[in-house]
Structure formats: structure tokens, C-alpha cells
Design a protein around this motif. Structure first.
Motif, mmCIF file in Angstrom:
data_model
loop_
_atom_site.group_PDB
_atom_site.id
_atom_site.type_symbol
_atom_site.label_atom_id
_atom_site.label_comp_id
_atom_site.label_asym_id
_atom_site.label_seq_id
_atom_site.Cartn_x
_atom_site.Cartn_y
_atom_site.Cartn_z
ATOM 1 N N LYS A 142 0.829 -1.206 0.000
ATOM 2 C CA LYS A 142 0.000 0.000 0.000
ATOM 3 C C LYS A 142 0.866 1.259 0.000
ATOM 4 O O LYS A 142 0.569 2.230 -0.712
ATOM 5 N N MET A 143 1.938 1.256 0.777
ATOM 6 C CA MET A 143 2.805 2.438 0.838
ATOM 7 C C MET A 143 3.531 2.661 -0.481
ATOM 8 O O MET A 143 3.721 3.812 -0.904
ATOM 9 N N LEU A 144 3.921 1.590 -1.149
ATOM 10 C CA LEU A 144 4.552 1.741 -2.464
ATOM 11 C C LEU A 144 3.575 2.355 -3.462
ATOM 12 O O LEU A 144 3.956 3.209 -4.272
ATOM 13 N N GLY A 145 2.325 1.929 -3.398
ATOM 14 C CA GLY A 145 1.307 2.516 -4.266
ATOM 15 C C GLY A 145 1.139 4.002 -3.994
ATOM 16 O O GLY A 145 1.036 4.815 -4.929
ATOM 17 N N GLU A 146 1.117 4.369 -2.718
ATOM 18 C CA GLU A 146 1.003 5.785 -2.352
ATOM 19 C C GLU A 146 2.204 6.578 -2.860
ATOM 20 O O GLU A 146 2.049 7.690 -3.384
ATOM 21 N N VAL A 153 1.921 7.146 -6.650
ATOM 22 C CA VAL A 153 0.963 8.196 -7.001
ATOM 23 C C VAL A 153 1.553 9.574 -6.703
ATOM 24 O O VAL A 153 1.463 10.499 -7.521
ATOM 25 N N PHE A 154 2.184 9.714 -5.521
ATOM 26 C CA PHE A 154 2.801 10.995 -5.179
ATOM 27 C C PHE A 154 3.860 11.371 -6.214
ATOM 28 O O PHE A 154 3.895 12.511 -6.691
ATOM 29 N N ALA A 155 4.730 10.430 -6.553
ATOM 30 C CA ALA A 155 5.806 10.715 -7.510
ATOM 31 C C ALA A 155 5.240 11.109 -8.873
ATOM 32 O O ALA A 155 5.749 12.039 -9.512
ATOM 33 N N GLN A 156 4.193 10.431 -9.292
ATOM 34 C CA GLN A 156 3.572 10.762 -10.580
ATOM 35 C C GLN A 156 3.061 12.198 -10.569
ATOM 36 O O GLN A 156 3.327 12.962 -11.500
#
Length: 149
Positions: free
Chosen positions: A44-48, A51-54
Motif C-alpha cells: 500500500k505504501m509503495l502505491g502511495e 501516485v505521489f511521484a507521478q
């Protein structure tokens, strides 16, 4: 004489450590829930973070595009009236400040969600561990009370 050095962080050494840890951890209900919840939270944290990096890169691309537009506008402005060039640069700076605020806001929101994932994950793991240990204890006490054959 051998000149080969041993490194404790060598991948082969780490693999050996994990292989040694696997039997006690895999058979122990206390570790099972913790491991599962840990990796679930990591996912979940990797997904977050993704998204932030994008969004961060989108804002940086916008900054570059608008900086180029402002620079073109400033260089093509009437040299007898530099106020137009200054106004274009001030507008770009204002939008840049807005992008920086958006970066900070999204970062804090991302960190807060990640902290919530970890807290929720830990609570779920503790609850599952308590249930697993209770079930294992109940099962062990039943088998110890059985009559010999």
C-alpha cells in the motif's frame, strides 16, 4: 593464501539467514500474521509513493513548460516596456509557489495515509495473532487432556 573477503551484507549470506529464519517463523502463528500484514502495508505504501511521484513529476513538467512560456514572453516583450516581462515572470513565480504548496500538501497527506496503513496493519496483525495463539493454545490443551489409547 586466500585474499577473498567475507562480507556480512553479501546477498548469499542474507539468503542463508532468511533460510535459517524460515522454519521457526513459518510454523509460528505469532510471526505469520505479522509478516503478512507487514508486506500488505509495504504494498500500500509503495502505491502511495508511486501516485505521489507521478503527481510531483506532472507538477515539475508544468513548471518547465510554463517557465519556457514565461521566458519566451519576456524575451519577445517590448523592450521599451519591461513591465510585461516582469508581470509574466511574477505570474510564473506565483504558480510555482502554488505547485510547491501542492507538493507539501500531497506529501503530508501521503505520509498520513501510510502511517494509517501501518497502524491498521499492526492492529490487524495483533488481533489475528491473539486469535491464532488462542486457537493453538485451545488445541494444545485439548490434546493434552485426551486419554491414552
Amino acid at each position: 593464501m586466500s585474499t577473498k573477503k567475507s562480507h556480512s551484507n553479501d546477498p548469499a549470506t542474507l539468503v542463508g539467514v532468511f533460510k535459517q529464519m524460515k522454519p521457526p517463523m513459518s510454523g509460528n502463528p505469532v510471526f505469520s500474521a505479522q509478516i503478512e500484514q507487514f508486506w500488505d502495508a509495504q504494498e500500500k505504501m509503495l502505491g502511495e509513493a508511486e501516485v505521489f511521484a507521478q503527481h510531483w513529476f506532472e507538477r515539475r513538467h508544468e513548471a518547465v513548460r510554463t517557465a519556457l512560456q514565461a521566458a519566451r514572453s519576456a524575451s519577445s516583450a517590448n523592450s521599451s516596456d519591461p513591465s510585461n516581462a516582469l508581470q509574466n515572470m511574477a505570474e510564473w513565480q506565483r504558480h510555482s509557489a502554488e505547485r510547491l504548496v501542492a507538493d507539501a500538501q500531497e506529501w503530508f497527506e501521503t505520509v498520513a495515509r501510510c502511517a494509517a496503513y501501518v497502524a491498521e496493519s499492526e492492529a490487524e496483525a495483533v488481533e489475528k495473532t491473539v486469535d491464532d495463539v488462542a486457537a493453538a493454545t485451545k488445541s494444545a490443551s485439548k490434546s493434552s487432556k485426551s486419554e491414552p489409547v
